[in-house]
Design an enzyme around this catalytic site. Structure first.
Site, short mmCIF file in Angstrom:
data_model
loop_
_atom_site.label_atom_id
_atom_site.label_comp_id
_atom_site.label_asym_id
_atom_site.label_seq_id
_atom_site.Cartn_x
_atom_site.Cartn_y
_atom_site.Cartn_z
N GLU A 1 -3.51 7.69 -4.15
CA GLU A 1 -3.53 6.38 -3.25
C GLU A 1 -3.24 5.43 -4.32
OE1 GLU A 1 -5.95 5.00 0.56
OE2 GLU A 1 -7.07 5.13 -1.56
N TYR B 1 0.84 -1.19 -0.22
CA TYR B 1 0.03 0.12 0.06
C TYR B 1 0.74 1.17 0.11
CZ TYR B 1 -2.96 3.85 1.59
OH TYR B 1 -3.68 4.92 1.79
#
Length: 396
Positions: free
Chosen positions: A206, A118
């Site tokens: 993101e 991530y």
């Protein structure tokens, strides 16, 4: 301004971030053609079929499917296009899927041969600097990782005056447990991702997941990007990517009249000038026993036309049972606002809900006199406490 995944990846690619190849499709037949084109470009015959909506968690909602045959591509395209996709980031009604993205499946050696991380870039509010947040445990359950094992969430604070330093990119790769070729590829990926964030004036980049393939290549397998609206005048190409179908219709309409409007779920509409006063007004509504139905800042130069349009937008919400107008007359004159309210009331007609008006500042007394003499179902208030009591009274 939020972007679709395919648009986000266009921006990432322009800054040197590695992204899987893909093509947009609006029908099952276009999806099939896109899949065939990708096979020629990549040599692989496995594809990802992805719904394009402004929401995360699409995989959990059934909006992302892997197709191993052309028939699968067509079947998944038929099922996804036109569906109301419900994810943890949508309302209970979900979002209508109008387009899909057919993408190269980079899990070409199977999920067991992949690693998922991530990574996001955003403002670190405590320091006023930028931040890269990352984790070696990326994927669909990143929220659970943050909640249950926060020790796997790392941050790198970046001074925007000097930018991302090489040692910081290396530290990210090291904390992700990489070495050799994958380590080098990740440092390049991190540097390019930060350039994309900084160069596009974004408020959020993101990437979840950041994927490492069996041969140690690093890709942005998914991308969620938000661009600072105030910077769009510098990015005409990005501004053209705006998808009005993905935005609340009343918010879009409000923007046409330079009204700062955000729809909420309450029952008391509010019209205020100034963001700070608007926040205080919503607190007043809550304290009075109601719930704010919107945030609406008409600005410091509100005229009669803008006030009327603000009323029209608020009244589109069937949940609104009363409206509180709270104006501080600094630049704008209260009598002008009062005239705008009366004019709007007469022009719109059939307003069958109570309106509470509090005017303070320049020509406040004149404004109150105009309201009181109008003969309309409008209640005037002087203090914040008066306004709160009036809201409680009409909501009882």
């Amino acid at each position: 301004m939020n972007l679709h995944e395919y648009q986000s990846k266009q921006i990432l690619k322009s800054f040197g971030v590695s992204v899987p190849m893909g093509h947009l499709a609006f029908s099952p037949d276009e999806a099939v053609e896109a899949a065939k084109k990708l096979t020629k470009e990549t040599g692989h015959e496995v594809w990802a079929v992805k719904a394009q909506v402004h929401a995360g968690g699409r995989g959990k909602g059934g909006g992302v499917k892997i197709a191993k045959t052309i028939e699968d591509v067509k079947m998944h395209a038929k099922n996804i296009l036109g569906m109301q996709l419900v994810t943890p980031q949508t309302s209970a009604e979900g979002k209508l899927v109008r387009k899909i993205y057919i993408e190269q499946n980079i899990f070409y050696d199977g999920p067991s041969e992949m690693a998922e991380y991530y990574m996001s870039v955003m403002l670190h509010r405590d320091s006023g600097k930028n931040m890269i947040m990352y984790s070696p445990r990326g994927g669909m359950d990143i929220e659970k990782v943050a909640e249950e094992t926060p020790e796997y969430i790392f941050t790198e604070i970046i001074d925007p005056k000097v930018g991302l330093m090489p040692f910081q990119a290396r530290r990210v790769a090291f904390n992700l447990g990489l070495s050799g070729k994958a380590f080098k590829e990740m440092t390049k990926f991190v540097a390019a991702l930060y350039r994309a964030y900084d160069g596009s004036d974004a408020s959020l980049f993101e990437i979840n997941p950041v994927a490492k393939t069996k041969d140690d290549l690093i890709y942005a397998d998914d991308a969620k990007v938000s661009i600072d609206d105030n910077s769009l005048y510098r990015h005409k190409d990005i501004a053209q990517m705006r998808d009005f179908d993905e935005e609340d219709a009343t918010e879009v309409e409000a923007g046409k009249f330079d009204l700062n409007f955000v729809k909420l779920d309450g029952n008391v509409g509010c019209m205020v000038n100034g963001a700070g006063l608007a926040m205080a007004t919503m607190d007043i509504i809550k304290m009075s026993g109601g719930d704010p139905a919107n945030f609406l800042d008409v600005g410091g130069t509100a005229n009669a036309e803008r006030v009327e349009q603000a009323f029209r937008i608020i009244l589109q919400d069937p949940n609104v049972k009363s409206i509180l107008v709270n104006i501080f007359g600094g630049i704008v004159r209260c009598d002008r606002v009062a005239n705008g309210i009366v004019q709007a009331y007469k022009n719109i007609g059939d307003i069958n809900i109570p309106i509470i008006v509090r005017l303070q500042g320049t020509n406040a007394e004149e404004g109150k006199d105009i309201i009181d003499a109008s003969g309309l179902k409008v209640f005037s208030a002087i203090t914040l406490n008066d306004a709160a009591n009036k809201v409680a009274e009409v909501m009882a």
